[in-house]
Structures are given as structure tokens and as C-alpha cells.
Design a protein around this motif. Structure first.
Motif, PDB file in Angstrom:
ATOM      1  N   GLN A   1       0.822  -1.216   0.000  1.00  0.00           N
ATOM      2  CA  GLN A   1       0.000   0.000   0.000  1.00  0.00           C
ATOM      3  C   GLN A   1       0.854   1.264   0.000  1.00  0.00           C
ATOM      4  OE1 GLN A   1      -2.341  -0.628   3.492  1.00  0.00           O
ATOM      5  NE2 GLN A   1      -3.860  -1.893   2.446  1.00  0.00           N
ATOM      6  N   LEU A   2       1.856   1.302   0.878  1.00  0.00           N
ATOM      7  CA  LEU A   2       2.676   2.506   0.978  1.00  0.00           C
ATOM      8  C   LEU A   2       3.533   2.724  -0.253  1.00  0.00           C
ATOM      9  CD1 LEU A   2       3.808   2.342   4.710  1.00  0.00           C
ATOM     10  CD2 LEU A   2       2.147   3.906   3.691  1.00  0.00           C
ATOM     11  N   SER A   3       4.055   1.645  -0.818  1.00  0.00           N
ATOM     12  CA  SER A   3       4.904   1.820  -1.994  1.00  0.00           C
ATOM     13  C   SER A   3       4.082   2.243  -3.206  1.00  0.00           C
ATOM     14  CB  SER A   3       5.697   0.551  -2.299  1.00  0.00           C
ATOM     15  OG  SER A   3       4.836  -0.517  -2.614  1.00  0.00           O
ATOM     16  N   THR A   4       2.879   1.703  -3.328  1.00  0.00           N
ATOM     17  CA  THR A   4       2.024   2.060  -4.455  1.00  0.00           C
ATOM     18  C   THR A   4       1.550   3.504  -4.345  1.00  0.00           C
ATOM     19  OG1 THR A   4       1.277  -0.217  -4.660  1.00  0.00           O
ATOM     20  CG2 THR A   4      -0.081   1.455  -5.702  1.00  0.00           C
ATOM     21  N   ALA A   5       1.092   3.888  -3.173  1.00  0.00           N
ATOM     22  CA  ALA A   5       0.504   5.215  -2.999  1.00  0.00           C
ATOM     23  C   ALA A   5       1.534   6.322  -2.801  1.00  0.00           C
ATOM     24  CB  ALA A   5      -0.456   5.190  -1.808  1.00  0.00           C
ATOM     25  N   HIS A   6       2.649   6.017  -2.111  1.00  0.00           N
ATOM     26  CA  HIS A   6       3.556   7.092  -1.717  1.00  0.00           C
ATOM     27  C   HIS A   6       5.028   6.828  -1.999  1.00  0.00           C
ATOM     28  CE1 HIS A   6       0.113   8.756   0.395  1.00  0.00           C
ATOM     29  NE2 HIS A   6      -0.055   7.592   0.986  1.00  0.00           N
ATOM     30  N   GLY A   7       5.369   5.677  -2.531  1.00  0.00           N
ATOM     31  CA  GLY A   7       6.772   5.357  -2.784  1.00  0.00           C
ATOM     32  C   GLY A   7       7.556   5.055  -1.525  1.00  0.00           C
ATOM     33  N   ILE A   8       6.852   4.685  -0.451  1.00  0.00           N
ATOM     34  CA  ILE A   8       7.503   4.361   0.811  1.00  0.00           C
ATOM     35  C   ILE A   8       7.645   2.853   0.921  1.00  0.00           C
ATOM     36  CG2 ILE A   8       7.287   4.435   3.321  1.00  0.00           C
ATOM     37  CD1 ILE A   8       5.668   7.014   2.961  1.00  0.00           C
ATOM     38  N   ARG A   9       8.827   2.389   1.313  1.00  0.00           N
ATOM     39  CA  ARG A   9       9.061   0.962   1.501  1.00  0.00           C
ATOM     40  C   ARG A   9       8.676   0.577   2.924  1.00  0.00           C
ATOM     41  NH1 ARG A   9      14.332   0.777   1.690  1.00  0.00           N
ATOM     42  NH2 ARG A   9      14.602   3.012   1.492  1.00  0.00           N
ATOM     43  N   GLY A  10       7.842  -0.444   3.076  1.00  0.00           N
ATOM     44  CA  GLY A  10       7.417  -0.909   4.399  1.00  0.00           C
ATOM     45  C   GLY A  10       8.004  -2.273   4.694  1.00  0.00           C
ATOM     46  N   ASN A  11       8.830  -2.375   5.718  1.00  0.00           N
ATOM     47  CA  ASN A  11       9.473  -3.624   6.110  1.00  0.00           C
ATOM     48  C   ASN A  11       9.379  -3.759   7.623  1.00  0.00           C
ATOM     49  OD1 ASN A  11      10.721  -4.372   3.451  1.00  0.00           O
ATOM     50  ND2 ASN A  11      11.612  -2.349   3.728  1.00  0.00           N
ATOM     51  N   SER A  12       9.654  -4.942   8.121  1.00  0.00           N
ATOM     52  CA  SER A  12       9.644  -5.132   9.574  1.00  0.00           C
ATOM     53  C   SER A  12      10.908  -5.860  10.010  1.00  0.00           C
ATOM     54  CB  SER A  12       8.399  -5.908  10.014  1.00  0.00           C
ATOM     55  OG  SER A  12       8.382  -7.190   9.430  1.00  0.00           O
ATOM     56  N   VAL A  13      11.291  -5.612  11.266  1.00  0.00           N
ATOM     57  CA  VAL A  13      12.483  -6.218  11.856  1.00  0.00           C
ATOM     58  C   VAL A  13      12.030  -7.045  13.045  1.00  0.00           C
ATOM     59  CG1 VAL A  13      14.690  -5.755  12.981  1.00  0.00           C
ATOM     60  CG2 VAL A  13      13.912  -4.300  11.107  1.00  0.00           C
ATOM     61  N   HIS A  14      12.496  -8.303  13.118  1.00  0.00           N
ATOM     62  CA  HIS A  14      12.064  -9.237  14.156  1.00  0.00           C
ATOM     63  C   HIS A  14      13.281  -9.809  14.886  1.00  0.00           C
ATOM     64  CE1 HIS A  14       8.083  -9.192  12.254  1.00  0.00           C
ATOM     65  NE2 HIS A  14       8.780  -9.109  11.135  1.00  0.00           N
ATOM     66  N   PRO A  15      13.754  -9.108  15.921  1.00  0.00           N
ATOM     67  CA  PRO A  15      14.911  -9.626  16.650  1.00  0.00           C
ATOM     68  C   PRO A  15      14.537 -10.773  17.575  1.00  0.00           C
ATOM     69  CG  PRO A  15      14.241  -7.530  17.571  1.00  0.00           C
ATOM     70  CD  PRO A  15      13.344  -7.805  16.386  1.00  0.00           C
ATOM     71  N   GLY A  16      15.452 -11.677  17.742  1.00  0.00           N
ATOM     72  CA  GLY A  16      15.276 -12.769  18.697  1.00  0.00           C
ATOM     73  C   GLY A  16      15.888 -12.373  20.026  1.00  0.00           C
ATOM     74  N   SER A  17      16.622 -13.269  20.644  1.00  0.00           N
ATOM     75  CA  SER A  17      17.241 -13.006  21.930  1.00  0.00           C
ATOM     76  C   SER A  17      18.467 -12.119  21.729  1.00  0.00           C
ATOM     77  CB  SER A  17      17.652 -14.332  22.590  1.00  0.00           C
ATOM     78  OG  SER A  17      18.187 -14.084  23.863  1.00  0.00           O
ATOM     79  N   ILE A  18      18.375 -10.902  22.247  1.00  0.00           N
ATOM     80  CA  ILE A  18      19.437  -9.915  22.074  1.00  0.00           C
ATOM     81  C   ILE A  18      20.081  -9.631  23.423  1.00  0.00           C
ATOM     82  CG2 ILE A  18      19.949  -7.549  21.313  1.00  0.00           C
ATOM     83  CD1 ILE A  18      19.086  -9.451  19.036  1.00  0.00           C
ATOM     84  N   GLU A  19      21.382  -9.491  23.429  1.00  0.00           N
ATOM     85  CA  GLU A  19      22.154  -9.221  24.650  1.00  0.00           C
ATOM     86  C   GLU A  19      21.886  -7.788  25.094  1.00  0.00           C
ATOM     87  OE1 GLU A  19      23.919 -10.437  27.663  1.00  0.00           O
ATOM     88  OE2 GLU A  19      24.314 -11.778  25.996  1.00  0.00           O
TER      89      GLU A  19
END
Length: 115
Positions: free
Chosen positions: A31-49
Motif C-alpha cells: 500500500q505505501l509503496s504504491t501510494a507514496h513510494g515508501i518501503r514498508g518492512n519489519s524487523v524481528h529480533p530474537g534473543s538480544i544481549e
């Protein structure tokens, strides 16, 4: 102004749920890339120190040792990630180096969800 990047971080206990993890980046990225040229991604960290993980590791109780051993045994790479590992992933997604990446789920969990 057109273009840009949107990165979403999920919490550790949610990223293992595939349906929940995929709910945001794919449709939002489209939706964002089509309408506004914005890239939508997500980050999913696991166990972080982090501070809390360090305090558990420093706890000498049997419960804390068992918890730490279970956590490390579940990580195929054998160690918790570092905050900079997450930062590098976010930096990549926010940079022009990922200009053709949208709707992606960047899982930074040492291989936990790959097995």
C-alpha cells in the motif's frame, strides 16, 4: 516529497507467530509503496544481549542458569545477538542499499525460526 522507508520492530514473543509477523509488512509495504513510494518492512529480533539479558546471565541462581542454558540451546548460532546486529539490519532497511526491498520481514534471531 515521495519515497522513504518504514521499519517496524516486533517484540520477541510475537515474531515467532508467523501470522502476526506477516500481518504488517506485506500489505503495508504494498500500500505505501504504491501510494507514496515508501518501503514498508519489519524487523524481528530474537534473543538480544540487552541489560535484562545480561542481568539474567550474571544471576548465579540455578533457575537463571537453567534459563540461560535453555535460551542458548535454542539458538542455532549458539549465542544471543548484540544490539548492533539489530541496528545494522534497521540501517540496511532504512538505507538506499535496500531501495528495492519492500514488504520484507528481516528476522534477526540466530536461526531460531529457521529450524
Amino acid at each position: 516529497m515521495r519515497g522513504g522507508a518504514l521499519c517496524k520492530r516486533s517484540c520477541d514473543n510475537v515474531h515467532r507467530n508467523s501470522d502476526c509477523r506477516k500481518a504488517l509488512p506485506r500489505p503495508t509495504g504494498r500500500q505505501l509503496s504504491t501510494a507514496h513510494g515508501i518501503r514498508g518492512n519489519s524487523v524481528h529480533p530474537g534473543s538480544i544481549e540487552t541489560g535484562s539479558a545480561t542481568s539474567v546471565r550474571r544471576d548465579e541462581s540455578d533457575v537463571a542458569r537453567a534459563c540461560n542454558a535453555r535460551t542458548l540451546a535454542a539458538i542455532p548460532l549458539g549465542a544471543r545477538g548484540e544490539p548492533r546486529d539489530v541496528a545494522h539490519g534497521v540501517l540496511f532497511l532504512a538505507s538506499d542499499e535496500s531501495k528495492y526491498v519492500t514488504g520484507a520481514e528481516l528476522v534477526l534471531d540466530g536461526g531460531c525460526t529457521a529450524v
